[in-house]
Design a protein around this motif. Structure first.
Motif, PDB file in Angstrom:
ATOM      1  N   GLU A   1      15.234  39.439 -69.471  1.00  0.00           N
ATOM      2  CA  GLU A   1      16.317  39.924 -68.621  1.00  0.00           C
ATOM      3  C   GLU A   1      16.305  39.224 -67.263  1.00  0.00           C
ATOM      4  O   GLU A   1      15.262  39.103 -66.629  1.00  0.00           O
ATOM      5  N   THR A   2      17.470  38.754 -66.854  1.00  0.00           N
ATOM      6  CA  THR A   2      17.625  38.191 -65.518  1.00  0.00           C
ATOM      7  C   THR A   2      18.562  39.093 -64.737  1.00  0.00           C
ATOM      8  O   THR A   2      19.547  39.611 -65.264  1.00  0.00           O
ATOM      9  N   VAL A   3      18.234  39.279 -63.464  1.00  0.00           N
ATOM     10  CA  VAL A   3      19.002  40.160 -62.597  1.00  0.00           C
ATOM     11  C   VAL A   3      19.643  39.331 -61.492  1.00  0.00           C
ATOM     12  O   VAL A   3      18.969  38.568 -60.803  1.00  0.00           O
ATOM     13  N   ASP A   4      20.953  39.475 -61.352  1.00  0.00           N
ATOM     14  CA  ASP A   4      21.702  38.845 -60.268  1.00  0.00           C
ATOM     15  C   ASP A   4      22.259  39.948 -59.383  1.00  0.00           C
ATOM     16  O   ASP A   4      22.734  40.976 -59.884  1.00  0.00           O
ATOM     17  N   VAL A   5      22.212  39.728 -58.071  1.00  0.00           N
ATOM     18  CA  VAL A   5      22.677  40.725 -57.114  1.00  0.00           C
ATOM     19  C   VAL A   5      23.692  40.073 -56.179  1.00  0.00           C
ATOM     20  O   VAL A   5      23.410  39.035 -55.582  1.00  0.00           O
ATOM     21  N   HIS A   6      24.867  40.684 -56.062  1.00  0.00           N
ATOM     22  CA  HIS A   6      25.901  40.252 -55.120  1.00  0.00           C
ATOM     23  C   HIS A   6      25.926  41.275 -53.998  1.00  0.00           C
ATOM     24  O   HIS A   6      25.981  42.483 -54.257  1.00  0.00           O
ATOM     25  N   PHE A   7      25.921  40.796 -52.755  1.00  0.00           N
ATOM     26  CA  PHE A   7      25.922  41.701 -51.609  1.00  0.00           C
ATOM     27  C   PHE A   7      26.656  41.049 -50.450  1.00  0.00           C
ATOM     28  O   PHE A   7      26.955  39.854 -50.458  1.00  0.00           O
ATOM     29  N   SER A   8      26.943  41.852 -49.443  1.00  0.00           N
ATOM     30  CA  SER A   8      27.639  41.360 -48.256  1.00  0.00           C
ATOM     31  C   SER A   8      26.635  41.183 -47.121  1.00  0.00           C
ATOM     32  O   SER A   8      25.758  42.033 -46.911  1.00  0.00           O
ATOM     33  N   ARG A   9      26.760  40.063 -46.401  1.00  0.00           N
ATOM     34  CA  ARG A   9      25.944  39.833 -45.205  1.00  0.00           C
ATOM     35  C   ARG A   9      26.733  38.928 -44.275  1.00  0.00           C
ATOM     36  O   ARG A   9      27.177  37.855 -44.678  1.00  0.00           O
ATOM     37  N   GLY A  10      26.919  39.388 -43.066  1.00  0.00           N
ATOM     38  CA  GLY A  10      27.662  38.599 -42.083  1.00  0.00           C
ATOM     39  C   GLY A  10      29.111  38.379 -42.471  1.00  0.00           C
ATOM     40  O   GLY A  10      29.686  37.338 -42.161  1.00  0.00           O
ATOM     41  N   GLY A  11      29.692  39.340 -43.194  1.00  0.00           N
ATOM     42  CA  GLY A  11      31.086  39.233 -43.592  1.00  0.00           C
ATOM     43  C   GLY A  11      31.335  38.332 -44.785  1.00  0.00           C
ATOM     44  O   GLY A  11      32.474  38.097 -45.164  1.00  0.00           O
ATOM     45  N   LYS A  12      30.268  37.823 -45.394  1.00  0.00           N
ATOM     46  CA  LYS A  12      30.404  36.940 -46.555  1.00  0.00           C
ATOM     47  C   LYS A  12      29.658  37.536 -47.744  1.00  0.00           C
ATOM     48  O   LYS A  12      28.657  38.225 -47.583  1.00  0.00           O
ATOM     49  N   THR A  13      30.148  37.233 -48.938  1.00  0.00           N
ATOM     50  CA  THR A  13      29.453  37.641 -50.148  1.00  0.00           C
ATOM     51  C   THR A  13      28.363  36.631 -50.451  1.00  0.00           C
ATOM     52  O   THR A  13      28.610  35.428 -50.451  1.00  0.00           O
ATOM     53  N   GLN A  14      27.169  37.127 -50.689  1.00  0.00           N
ATOM     54  CA  GLN A  14      26.045  36.273 -51.047  1.00  0.00           C
ATOM     55  C   GLN A  14      25.485  36.728 -52.384  1.00  0.00           C
ATOM     56  O   GLN A  14      25.697  37.868 -52.803  1.00  0.00           O
ATOM     57  N   VAL A  15      24.757  35.836 -53.053  1.00  0.00           N
ATOM     58  CA  VAL A  15      24.252  36.108 -54.395  1.00  0.00           C
ATOM     59  C   VAL A  15      22.775  35.736 -54.477  1.00  0.00           C
ATOM     60  O   VAL A  15      22.361  34.682 -53.992  1.00  0.00           O
ATOM     61  N   ILE A  16      22.009  36.623 -55.108  1.00  0.00           N
ATOM     62  CA  ILE A  16      20.641  36.301 -55.506  1.00  0.00           C
ATOM     63  C   ILE A  16      20.688  36.132 -57.018  1.00  0.00           C
ATOM     64  O   ILE A  16      21.059  37.061 -57.733  1.00  0.00           O
ATOM     65  N   SER A  17      20.339  34.951 -57.509  1.00  0.00           N
ATOM     66  CA  SER A  17      20.296  34.704 -58.955  1.00  0.00           C
ATOM     67  C   SER A  17      18.869  34.822 -59.448  1.00  0.00           C
ATOM     68  O   SER A  17      17.943  34.331 -58.810  1.00  0.00           O
ATOM     69  N   ASP A  18      18.686  35.461 -60.585  1.00  0.00           N
ATOM     70  CA  ASP A  18      17.373  35.691 -61.188  1.00  0.00           C
ATOM     71  C   ASP A  18      16.410  36.254 -60.139  1.00  0.00           C
ATOM     72  O   ASP A  18      15.356  35.692 -59.849  1.00  0.00           O
ATOM     73  N   ALA A  19      16.801  37.394 -59.576  1.00  0.00           N
ATOM     74  CA  ALA A  19      16.032  38.049 -58.511  1.00  0.00           C
ATOM     75  C   ALA A  19      14.615  38.360 -58.977  1.00  0.00           C
ATOM     76  O   ALA A  19      14.382  38.663 -60.154  1.00  0.00           O
TER      77      ALA A  19
END
Length: 97
Positions: free
Chosen positions: A74-92
């Motif tokens: 299983e791989t986990v990806d997380v989308h979140f907001s920081r500084g008004g932009k969407t950021q992504v962590i891939s394979d957290a």
């Protein structure tokens, strides 16, 4: 031979991560409340996450293209907001229990 092992239930959010937060396991969106909860800077899943543990000989055979690996990973990806932009962590990174 490969085997799948439970590695943990928790992922750490980066500093400054804010909502909206979307979480995906193997590309499938997870539901907050039933699949995971957020506590401060941690995402805590309702079940253990599983990674494949591959032996050295199996890894070598895959590298040489002799055969693949078909264990559960299983791989986990997380989308979140920081500084008004969407950021992504891939394979957290999954934190051990």
């Amino acid at each position: 031979m490969s085997e799948s092992i439970e590695v943990g239930r928790t992922i750490r959010l980066p500093s400054g991560a804010g909502r909206p937060i979307q979480v995906f396991i193997n590309g499938t969106e997870q539901e907050e409340g039933s699949d995971f909860s957020i506590h401060d800077d941690l995402i805590v899943f309702s079940r253990p996450l599983v990674k494949e543990k591959v032996s050295r000989s199996r890894w070598l055979a895959m590298t040489l293209g002799l055969f693949g690996s078909y264990g559960k990973n299983e791989t986990v990806d997380v989308h979140f907001s920081r500084g008004g932009k969407t950021q992504v962590i891939s394979d957290a990174e999954i934190l051990p229990d």
